[in-house]
Each structure stands twice: as structure tokens, then as C-alpha cells.
Design an enzyme around this catalytic site. Structure first.
Site, PDB file in Angstrom:
ATOM      1  N   ARG A  12      -9.215  -7.505  -0.284  1.00  0.00           N
ATOM      2  CA  ARG A  12      -9.080  -6.218  -0.970  1.00  0.00           C
ATOM      3  C   ARG A  12      -9.906  -6.220  -2.244  1.00  0.00           C
ATOM      4  NH1 ARG A  12      -2.959  -5.866  -1.726  1.00  0.00           N
ATOM      5  NH2 ARG A  12      -2.382  -7.147   0.049  1.00  0.00           N
ATOM      6  N   ARG A  23      -5.174  -1.396  -7.952  1.00  0.00           N
ATOM      7  CA  ARG A  23      -4.620  -1.009  -9.253  1.00  0.00           C
ATOM      8  C   ARG A  23      -5.249  -1.695 -10.447  1.00  0.00           C
ATOM      9  NH1 ARG A  23       1.360  -2.037  -8.882  1.00  0.00           N
ATOM     10  NH2 ARG A  23       0.767  -3.283  -7.083  1.00  0.00           N
ATOM     11  N   ARG A  28      -5.030   7.405  -7.179  1.00  0.00           N
ATOM     12  CA  ARG A  28      -3.767   7.152  -6.472  1.00  0.00           C
ATOM     13  C   ARG A  28      -2.741   8.228  -6.826  1.00  0.00           C
ATOM     14  NH1 ARG A  28       0.123   6.604  -4.171  1.00  0.00           N
ATOM     15  NH2 ARG A  28       1.438   4.837  -3.594  1.00  0.00           N
ATOM     16  N   ASP A  86      -5.305   0.543   5.321  1.00  0.00           N
ATOM     17  CA  ASP A  86      -4.348  -0.561   5.316  1.00  0.00           C
ATOM     18  C   ASP A  86      -4.122  -1.022   6.752  1.00  0.00           C
ATOM     19  OD1 ASP A  86      -2.455  -2.054   3.380  1.00  0.00           O
ATOM     20  OD2 ASP A  86      -1.237  -1.686   5.158  1.00  0.00           O
ATOM     21  N   TYR A 110       5.177  -7.342  10.425  1.00  0.00           N
ATOM     22  CA  TYR A 110       5.698  -6.191   9.663  1.00  0.00           C
ATOM     23  C   TYR A 110       6.519  -5.270  10.564  1.00  0.00           C
ATOM     24  CZ  TYR A 110       2.749  -7.541   5.723  1.00  0.00           C
ATOM     25  OH  TYR A 110       2.179  -8.223   4.688  1.00  0.00           O
TER      26      TYR A 110
HETATM   27  O1  1CP Z   1     -10.568  -2.764  -1.021  1.00  0.00           O
HETATM   28  C1  1CP Z   1      -9.487  -2.554  -0.477  1.00  0.00           C
HETATM   29  O2  1CP Z   1      -8.471  -2.367  -1.082  1.00  0.00           O
HETATM   30  C2  1CP Z   1      -9.533  -2.557   1.040  1.00  0.00           C
HETATM   31  C3  1CP Z   1      -8.372  -1.951   1.688  1.00  0.00           C
HETATM   32  C4  1CP Z   1      -7.178  -2.839   2.043  1.00  0.00           C
HETATM   33  C5  1CP Z   1      -7.131  -3.952   2.910  1.00  0.00           C
HETATM   34  C6  1CP Z   1      -8.294  -4.681   3.533  1.00  0.00           C
HETATM   35  C7  1CP Z   1      -5.855  -2.566   1.648  1.00  0.00           C
HETATM   36  C8  1CP Z   1      -5.449  -1.513   0.713  1.00  0.00           C
HETATM   37  N1  1CP Z   1      -5.011  -3.392   2.329  1.00  0.00           N
HETATM   38  C9  1CP Z   1      -5.763  -4.262   3.094  1.00  0.00           C
HETATM   39  C10 1CP Z   1      -5.303  -5.287   4.017  1.00  0.00           C
HETATM   40  C11 1CP Z   1      -3.868  -5.665   4.053  1.00  0.00           C
HETATM   41  N2  1CP Z   1      -2.746  -4.891   3.836  1.00  0.00           N
HETATM   42  C12 1CP Z   1      -3.431  -6.947   4.440  1.00  0.00           C
HETATM   43  C13 1CP Z   1      -4.347  -8.058   4.900  1.00  0.00           C
HETATM   44  C14 1CP Z   1      -5.075  -8.732   3.786  1.00  0.00           C
HETATM   45  C15 1CP Z   1      -4.185  -9.406   2.763  1.00  0.00           C
HETATM   46  O3  1CP Z   1      -3.461 -10.334   3.136  1.00  0.00           O
HETATM   47  O4  1CP Z   1      -4.280  -9.005   1.600  1.00  0.00           O
HETATM   48  C16 1CP Z   1      -2.028  -6.953   4.390  1.00  0.00           C
HETATM   49  C17 1CP Z   1      -1.106  -8.125   4.704  1.00  0.00           C
HETATM   50  C18 1CP Z   1      -1.599  -5.651   4.021  1.00  0.00           C
HETATM   51  C19 1CP Z   1      -0.200  -5.157   3.901  1.00  0.00           C
HETATM   52  C20 1CP Z   1      -0.002  -4.605   2.541  1.00  0.00           C
HETATM   53  N3  1CP Z   1      -0.364  -3.335   2.161  1.00  0.00           N
HETATM   54  C21 1CP Z   1       0.439  -5.290   1.406  1.00  0.00           C
HETATM   55  C22 1CP Z   1       0.865  -6.748   1.357  1.00  0.00           C
HETATM   56  C23 1CP Z   1       2.362  -6.837   1.410  1.00  0.00           C
HETATM   57  C24 1CP Z   1       2.842  -8.273   1.594  1.00  0.00           C
HETATM   58  O5  1CP Z   1       3.598  -8.506   2.553  1.00  0.00           O
HETATM   59  O6  1CP Z   1       2.464  -9.141   0.799  1.00  0.00           O
HETATM   60  C25 1CP Z   1       0.370  -4.387   0.318  1.00  0.00           C
HETATM   61  C26 1CP Z   1       0.752  -4.633  -1.095  1.00  0.00           C
HETATM   62  C27 1CP Z   1      -0.142  -3.165   0.828  1.00  0.00           C
HETATM   63  C28 1CP Z   1      -0.467  -1.956   0.051  1.00  0.00           C
HETATM   64  C29 1CP Z   1      -1.918  -1.875  -0.269  1.00  0.00           C
HETATM   65  N4  1CP Z   1      -2.930  -1.827   0.675  1.00  0.00           N
HETATM   66  C30 1CP Z   1      -4.135  -1.685   0.046  1.00  0.00           C
HETATM   67  C31 1CP Z   1      -3.880  -1.610  -1.364  1.00  0.00           C
HETATM   68  C32 1CP Z   1      -4.934  -1.414  -2.419  1.00  0.00           C
HETATM   69  C33 1CP Z   1      -2.501  -1.755  -1.536  1.00  0.00           C
HETATM   70  C34 1CP Z   1      -1.728  -1.743  -2.831  1.00  0.00           C
HETATM   71  C35 1CP Z   1      -1.231  -0.372  -3.134  1.00  0.00           C
HETATM   72  C36 1CP Z   1      -1.741   0.123  -4.447  1.00  0.00           C
HETATM   73  O7  1CP Z   1      -2.226  -0.694  -5.258  1.00  0.00           O
HETATM   74  O8  1CP Z   1      -1.718   1.336  -4.699  1.00  0.00           O
END
Ligand code: 1CP
Length: 328
Positions: free
Chosen positions: A2, A6, A15, A52, A128
């Protein structure tokens, strides 16, 4: 990993415009902008689609939502009968907004910036779906895998198919590379890891290679440890994303001799900054910079990351790369 999120003030402002995080991912105007933000600010060589991994359960008909501070939530699949409610019929329709985002991104990004599409790996997405959210022990997923193996296999097979369809559609919309995130590969014993992580990774890679052979595939089997070697030998992928724990010299000898590696700076090192950060970056470049290599974090960037630490990291990497080029 990612790269949006934030830690960027412009992301926090954007957001605020979306009703929900899922809405954010499925609104092309917002998802395009979130993808472009880190590219505009830092000029990275590649952009990863903003979406996501949990859009797949959503597209299969499972209820998915994100709660501030609690992470993703899903209406958990509790019984094998619940699997029958998942349907692939509406997959592309539910994900049409993602394809539109990819199309627009390929138009708006500079030609030299590579666009990376992605999906979650079947096991990580299944975890999940069965837990109903994040987990510490993955007890529900393991209960299914060990106690209801055939049903679990059906779910994994369904996800292999849906994820393959999804990635091919991203490629057709303009994704030039695809990355498959198996963030929770590391929770399994050896044989289970081969069956539930390596097997599906091979199947997905084989399908992409058969149908869209020009597109490189990056796998991220986080926590796979010594079994990273099996992914290098048997998965058919072009590159492996290394997690932060993988020893660099071992990765160079066992993995980089066979394919491209990507990684693996600890995201918390980037938060801390200073000489420790410089030292870790230097070690990664020294050990892996001489072969096929993509510098990256070993996991997603965290919200507390100071912007000037990202800048310092890029300056160091770009300086090193330029010096290497001069040294020829
Ligand atoms: O640049 C980018 O942000 C790319 C987009 C992206 C990607 C590649 C997001 C946006 N999520 C992901 C992949 C993702 N999502 C994974 C695989 C990679 C990793 O392990 O990091 C996983 C497990 C998720 C599931 C998920 N979605 C989590 C993790 C929860 C956990 O169990 O630890 C979270 C926090 C999210 C929300 C999310 N997705 C993406 C963002 C930027 C966020 C955070 C929300 C926010 O900040 O507003």
C-alpha cells in the site's frame, strides 16, 4: 505494497468525501485520485491501483464494511450451506467501477509510470470471509481447512476462479503488472501452506500466463519463510514480494537467482527514520540492488509515517541507483 493512505494529508481530505471506504474504492473519481496522489507527490516508478482485497467478497454477495479503528468487517460465513449463497454471476458488474478506475488511470498516468493491478490471494481473502474480519489466530479458517476440508477447498476454488476473472479484467482495462497479496500465508504448517497458498498461487499464475502472457505476476506470500524458495521454484511468478523478516543474503542466493525480488524495508523503520533507517536502506540496496530488484516496503505504509522520512528514503535510493549507473 500500500502506498496511498492516511499518512498523506491529501488522502485524508479525499477520504472525507466518500460515504464509506467501500464506496471510496468503488467510485472511480475518488479511486483514481487516491492512486495518483502518491505518484504526484513522490514520482514513484509504479502506481498501485487504489482498491482493497475485500471487493471480491463484496462482489460475490457477502456483506462487507469498514469501521473506523476496527478495520474490515464482514458478515461471516459460518456454515458450509452459506457457501451456496456466494455467486459469481454478478462479479464483473459489481467490479465495473474498478475496471473503469484502471482505464482512467492508464490514460492519466505518465507513460513511464507502470500501473499495477492487484487482488488478495484466495487464502487471505477466505480468512476474512470466514472470520468476519481481521484475526489473531485464524481459528475459523483453520477449523474449516482441518475439519471441513472439502468445503474449504470449494471456497478456495471459487476464489481462484473469481480472482482470475478479476485480474484478467484489470489487465484488459490497462493494468500492466498484477500483484497477488497473501498477507496471511505465514500462519500455516508446511503442507497446508503448499496446499492453500502455493497451489492457488500456481493456478492463478498459470491462468494469467496462458491468457495474458505479456503481463508480469508478483506474488507476496507474507511469512512463508523457507517456503519462499518453493514459490521461487514452482509458482511460475515473475517476482516475489519479500516480507520484512526475510534475511537478505538468503533471499539473494535462493530467490533472486531465479526471479525478481521486491521489498523489504520494515514500514515501522520508515516511521522511526534517522540513521537506523539509512542503515536498513543501505543494507537492502547492497544485498539486493545488484540483481533484478524493486525497492519496496515489506508491508503496507502505516498512517503515522512522517512525509519527510519518505522523502529521505527516496533521495537515498535514487542517489544509490544513479551512483550504480555511473559505476556501470
Ligand atoms: O496504495 C494503496 O493503498 C493500494 C490499495 C490497497 C491495497 C493494495 C489497499 C487500500 N489495501 C490493499 C491490500 C490489502 N487490504 C491487503 C493486502 C496487503 C497487506 O497485507 O497490506 C489486506 C490484508 C487488506 C485488508 C485491509 N483493508 C486491511 C488490513 C486489515 C488487517 O487484517 O490487518 C485494512 C486496514 C484495510 C483498509 C484499507 N485498504 C486500503 C487502505 C488505504 C486502507 C486503510 C483505510 C484508510 O486508511 O482509510
Amino acid at each position: 505494497m500500500r502506498q496511498a493512505g492516511r499518512y498523506l494529508p491529501e488522502y485524508r481530505a479525499l477520504r472525507g468525501q466518500a460515504k464509506s471506504f467501500l464506496d471510496f474504492c468503488l467510485t472511480p473519481d475518488l479511486a483514481v485520485e487516491a492512486t495518483l496522489q502518491p505518484i504526484r507527490r513522490y514520482g514513484f516508478d509504479a502506481a498501485i491501483l487504489f482498491s482493497d482485497i475485500l471487493v471480491i467478497p463484496h462482489a460475490l454477495g457477502q456483506k462487507v464494511w469498514f469501521e473506523e479503528g476496527r478495520g474490515p468487517q464482514l458478515e461471516a460465513i459460518q456454515r458450509p450451506e452459506d457457501l451456496a449463497r456466494l455467486s459469481q454471476d454478478g462479479l464483473h458488474e459489481a467490479l465495473a467501477a474498478v475496471y473503469e478506475t484502471v482505464r482512467r488511470l492508464r490514460e492519466e498516468l505518465p507513460a513511464e509510470v507502470t500501473l499495477i493491478g492487484f487482488a488478495g490471494a484466495p487464502w487471505t481473502v477466505a480468512s476474512y470471509m470466514l472470520e468476519g474480519g481481521s484475526s489473531k489466530d485464524f481459528a475459523a479458517g483453520k477449523r474449516w481447512a482441518y475439519g471441513a476440508t472439502e468445503d474449504f477447498q470449494r471456497l478456495i476454488d471459487l476464489l481462484v476462479e473469481a480472482t482470475g476473472d478479476y485480474l484478467i479484467a484489470q489487465i484488459d482495462a490497462g493494468a500492466e503488472v498484477v500483484q497477488i497479496f497473501d498477507s496471511w500465508a505465514g500462519v500455516w504448517p508446511e503442507e497446508a501452506l503448499r496446499r492453500w497458498c502455493l497451489g492457488p498461487a500456481k493456478a492463478l499464475t498459470a491462468r494469467i500466463k496462458a491468457e495474458r502472457p505479456q503481463v508480469p505476476v508478483i506474488l507476496f506470500p507474507r511469512g512463508a519463510g523457507l517456503l519462499y524458495r518453493d514459490f521461487a521454484q514452482d509458482s511460475g511468478a515473475d517476482a516475489l514480494g519479500l516480507d520484512t523478516t526475510l534475511p537478505l543474503a538468503w533471499a539473494r542466493e535462493e530467490l533472486q537467482s531465479k526471479l525478481t525480488v521486491q521489498g523489504n524495508l520494515d514500514p515501522l523503520r520508515l516511521v522511526a527514520g534517522g540513521e537506523g533507517l539509512r542503515g536498513d536502506i543501505e543494507r537492502i540496496l547492497q544485498e539486493l540492488g545488484g540483481g533484478p530488484f524493486i525497492f519496496n516496503l515489506g508491508h503496507g505504509i502505516v498512517p503515522q509515517t512522517p512525509l519527510d522520512h519518505v522523502e529521505a528514503m527516496l533521495e537515498q535510493i535514487r542517489g544509490w541507483t544513479a551512483a550504480e549507473r555511473r559505476a556501470g
